[in-house]
Design a protein around this motif. Structure first.
Motif, PDB file in Angstrom:
ATOM      1  N   TYR A   1       0.855  -1.193   0.000  1.00  0.00           N
ATOM      2  CA  TYR A   1       0.000   0.000   0.000  1.00  0.00           C
ATOM      3  C   TYR A   1       0.888   1.239   0.000  1.00  0.00           C
ATOM      4  O   TYR A   1       1.741   1.409   0.866  1.00  0.00           O
ATOM      5  CB  TYR A   1      -0.897  -0.021   1.238  1.00  0.00           C
ATOM      6  N   GLY A   2       0.696   2.088  -1.005  1.00  0.00           N
ATOM      7  CA  GLY A   2       1.583   3.222  -1.223  1.00  0.00           C
ATOM      8  C   GLY A   2       2.612   2.904  -2.287  1.00  0.00           C
ATOM      9  O   GLY A   2       3.711   3.465  -2.316  1.00  0.00           O
ATOM     10  N   ALA A   3       2.256   1.996  -3.197  1.00  0.00           N
ATOM     11  CA  ALA A   3       3.210   1.492  -4.189  1.00  0.00           C
ATOM     12  C   ALA A   3       3.625   2.535  -5.214  1.00  0.00           C
ATOM     13  O   ALA A   3       4.607   2.327  -5.928  1.00  0.00           O
ATOM     14  CB  ALA A   3       2.620   0.270  -4.904  1.00  0.00           C
ATOM     15  N   THR A   4       2.912   3.655  -5.311  1.00  0.00           N
ATOM     16  CA  THR A   4       3.322   4.699  -6.257  1.00  0.00           C
ATOM     17  C   THR A   4       4.301   5.682  -5.636  1.00  0.00           C
ATOM     18  O   THR A   4       4.864   6.518  -6.336  1.00  0.00           O
ATOM     19  CB  THR A   4       2.104   5.471  -6.792  1.00  0.00           C
ATOM     20  N   GLY A   5       4.517   5.616  -4.317  1.00  0.00           N
ATOM     21  CA  GLY A   5       5.498   6.459  -3.658  1.00  0.00           C
ATOM     22  C   GLY A   5       6.902   5.912  -3.844  1.00  0.00           C
ATOM     23  O   GLY A   5       7.098   4.784  -4.310  1.00  0.00           O
ATOM     24  N   PHE A   6       7.894   6.686  -3.462  1.00  0.00           N
ATOM     25  CA  PHE A   6       9.275   6.296  -3.732  1.00  0.00           C
ATOM     26  C   PHE A   6       9.641   4.992  -3.016  1.00  0.00           C
ATOM     27  O   PHE A   6      10.132   4.046  -3.626  1.00  0.00           O
ATOM     28  CB  PHE A   6      10.232   7.419  -3.326  1.00  0.00           C
ATOM     29  N   THR A   7       9.390   4.931  -1.707  1.00  0.00           N
ATOM     30  CA  THR A   7       9.745   3.720  -0.958  1.00  0.00           C
ATOM     31  C   THR A   7       8.842   2.559  -1.346  1.00  0.00           C
ATOM     32  O   THR A   7       9.301   1.417  -1.446  1.00  0.00           O
ATOM     33  CB  THR A   7       9.667   3.983   0.552  1.00  0.00           C
TER      34      THR A   7
ATOM     35  N   SER B   1       2.578  -1.010   4.581  1.00  0.00           N
ATOM     36  CA  SER B   1       2.219   0.396   4.434  1.00  0.00           C
ATOM     37  C   SER B   1       3.453   1.281   4.401  1.00  0.00           C
ATOM     38  O   SER B   1       4.253   1.294   5.334  1.00  0.00           O
ATOM     39  CB  SER B   1       1.315   0.864   5.574  1.00  0.00           C
ATOM     40  N   THR B   2       3.588   2.040   3.305  1.00  0.00           N
ATOM     41  CA  THR B   2       4.637   3.057   3.203  1.00  0.00           C
ATOM     42  C   THR B   2       4.032   4.452   3.171  1.00  0.00           C
ATOM     43  O   THR B   2       4.683   5.414   2.779  1.00  0.00           O
ATOM     44  CB  THR B   2       5.486   2.828   1.932  1.00  0.00           C
TER      45      THR B   2
ATOM     46  N   ALA C   1      -2.425  -9.142   8.932  1.00  0.00           N
ATOM     47  CA  ALA C   1      -1.095  -8.749   9.389  1.00  0.00           C
ATOM     48  C   ALA C   1      -0.687  -7.440   8.714  1.00  0.00           C
ATOM     49  O   ALA C   1      -1.157  -7.116   7.620  1.00  0.00           O
ATOM     50  CB  ALA C   1      -0.080  -9.849   9.097  1.00  0.00           C
ATOM     51  N   TYR C   2       0.227  -6.720   9.365  1.00  0.00           N
ATOM     52  CA  TYR C   2       0.576  -5.360   8.934  1.00  0.00           C
ATOM     53  C   TYR C   2       2.023  -5.084   9.277  1.00  0.00           C
ATOM     54  O   TYR C   2       2.487  -5.411  10.383  1.00  0.00           O
ATOM     55  CB  TYR C   2      -0.344  -4.383   9.669  1.00  0.00           C
ATOM     56  N   VAL C   3       2.760  -4.481   8.331  1.00  0.00           N
ATOM     57  CA  VAL C   3       4.112  -3.993   8.614  1.00  0.00           C
ATOM     58  C   VAL C   3       4.263  -2.590   8.046  1.00  0.00           C
ATOM     59  O   VAL C   3       3.651  -2.252   7.030  1.00  0.00           O
ATOM     60  CB  VAL C   3       5.214  -4.915   8.041  1.00  0.00           C
ATOM     61  N   ASP C   4       5.077  -1.773   8.717  1.00  0.00           N
ATOM     62  CA  ASP C   4       5.307  -0.421   8.220  1.00  0.00           C
ATOM     63  C   ASP C   4       6.712   0.036   8.567  1.00  0.00           C
ATOM     64  O   ASP C   4       7.537  -0.746   9.066  1.00  0.00           O
ATOM     65  CB  ASP C   4       4.239   0.556   8.741  1.00  0.00           C
ATOM     66  N   LEU C   5       6.984   1.317   8.300  1.00  0.00           N
ATOM     67  CA  LEU C   5       8.293   1.923   8.525  1.00  0.00           C
ATOM     68  C   LEU C   5       8.245   2.932   9.662  1.00  0.00           C
ATOM     69  O   LEU C   5       9.105   3.813   9.740  1.00  0.00           O
ATOM     70  CB  LEU C   5       8.740   2.653   7.245  1.00  0.00           C
TER      71      LEU C   5
END
Length: 389
Positions: free
Chosen positions: A14-20, A86-87, A108-112
């Motif tokens: 999720y957020g695949a169009t952002g840089f990260t 999620s980025t 499940a969920y992972v983020d930065l």
């Protein structure tokens, strides 16, 4: 081999169009071209299509529209995935509804995330539901805080083997770091400072090393706010900007595992150098405010592939026994910390939850939930090393 959870996808970025987000998608496509069912998600279908084509990602990689402002779209996305990556930060501005959706749907969920006040808010609001639904929510799966979280774990594993017990004093010292922090990290720090200005009660939480261990307070910890001469290294050391989040996560890992390391004293500093030159460098680093200018990447921007590949980091962990015996561990990464290594850590954390680790629902740290399994993945697939001796 993917674990069949009955969900359509193993991983949704999720957020695949952002840089990260792009870098995470690229890592999945290049490093795991088969055996993983994954999809790209974001606000705009046309933008997702454009990014997928630009990156050369196979056209059969699914695209999903979801928006942080539309909780129903987030829940619909979560129901299709075993893990959502999620980025989309700063998380205190854009992340709360997604964590709520994952907790509600058992996803499940992972983020930065490096935003401790928001993380504590999410723990208080959603940990009970996550435990009930089986949602494994893991914050801080990038440079903050995996190298430090797993670095302390690596050191303590070695201490048990050598001394028969964990060491009570651990020092993390950043010896080399080329590449800097991401635009998203800078935006998150600025959002945290702005929130603290609006709500002064947050200042106490941000300063508390045990802010992420509800109900538990350990021994006094070094502030890490001033340069000092470190007799353990015989070098000058300076404050490390990521220490306030990393130290909280290390203490939370210990807390979630039932305090296997005891009540440790832990701090993080940057090695500035030897003698008078080292002292001057430490004092200069202490005065440096990386948020003071608008230079550097903005959220969604970042360094070139060549710049990412030229980056690296090297972190020394020193463990000291009550009797003065010493043990060392080292963690290294082969890309810049803010983008190249972080995107690989995030992708491998997601796959670790799919393929290697089940575990109970709740709000976790990388070390407490994934530990040795994640460490092995990062050495195999993410250009990192963990050594002790």
């Amino acid at each position: 081999m993917s674990t069949d959870s009955g969900r359509e996808f193993d991983v949704i970025v999720y957020g695949a169009t952002g840089f990260t987000g792009r870098l995470v998608a690229e890592h999945l496509a290049v490093t795991h071209p088969t055996g993983v069912r994954w999809a790209m998600a974001g606000r705009s279908l046309s933008k997702l299509e454009e990014v997928r084509a630009e990156m050369g990602v196979p056209a059969d990689i699914a695209l999903i529209t979801a928006n942080a402002d539309d909780p129903a779209s987030l829940r619909a996305m979560c129901r299709r995935a075993t893990v959502v990556v999620s980025t989309v930060g700063p998380y205190q501005l854009y992340g709360s509804d997604l964590v709520a959706a994952c907790a509600a749907t058992g996803t499940a969920y992972v983020d930065l995330c490096g935003e401790p006040a928001w993380m504590r808010e999410m723990i208080d609001a959603h940990e009970a539901e996550a435990k009930a639904t089986g949602a494994r929510i893991v914050f801080s799966c990038g440079f903050d805080s995996i190298p430090f979280d797993l670095g302390v774990m690596t050191l303590q594993d070695a201490a048990r083997k050598r001394f028969g017990a964990p060491v009570p004093r651990v020092k993390a010292r950043v010896r080399q770091m080329k590449g800097g922090f991401s635009g998203g990290t800078a935006a998150s720090l600025k959002a945290t400072l702005a929130a603290a200005a609006r709500h002064p009660s947050l200042v106490k939480l941000l300063a508390d090393p045990f802010a992420l261990t509800p109900g538990h307070k350990g021994p006094g910890q070094p502030s890490g706010l001033l340069p000092e001469y470190d007799t353990t290294l015989n070098a000058w050391v300076a404050p490390f900007i990521m220490a306030p989040i990393n130290t909280k996560n290390v203490h939370r890992t210990n807390f979630l595992l039932g305090q296997p390391w005891g009540d440790i004293v832990y701090d993080e500093m940057v090695v500035a150098g030897l003698g008078d030159i080292g002292k001057a460098a430490a004092e200069a680093l202490a005065k440096l405010n990386p948020l003071a200018s608008d230079k550097g990447p903005k959220p969604g921007e970042g360094p070139s592939k060549e710049e990412r590949e030229a980056g690296h980091f090297d972190i020394l962990f020193v463990g000291l026994t009550e009797g003065g015996e010493r043990l060392e561990a080292v963690v290294t990464g082969d890309r810049d910390p803010g983008y190249g290594c972080t995107s690989k850590m995030l992708g491998e954390s997601a796959l670790c939850l799919v393929q290697d680790v089940q575990g109970a629902g709740g709000i976790w740290t990388p070390g407490a939930l994934m530990g040795e399994k994640l460490r092995a993945r990062l050495e195999a697939n993410a250009g990192m090393t963990f050594t002790a001796g």
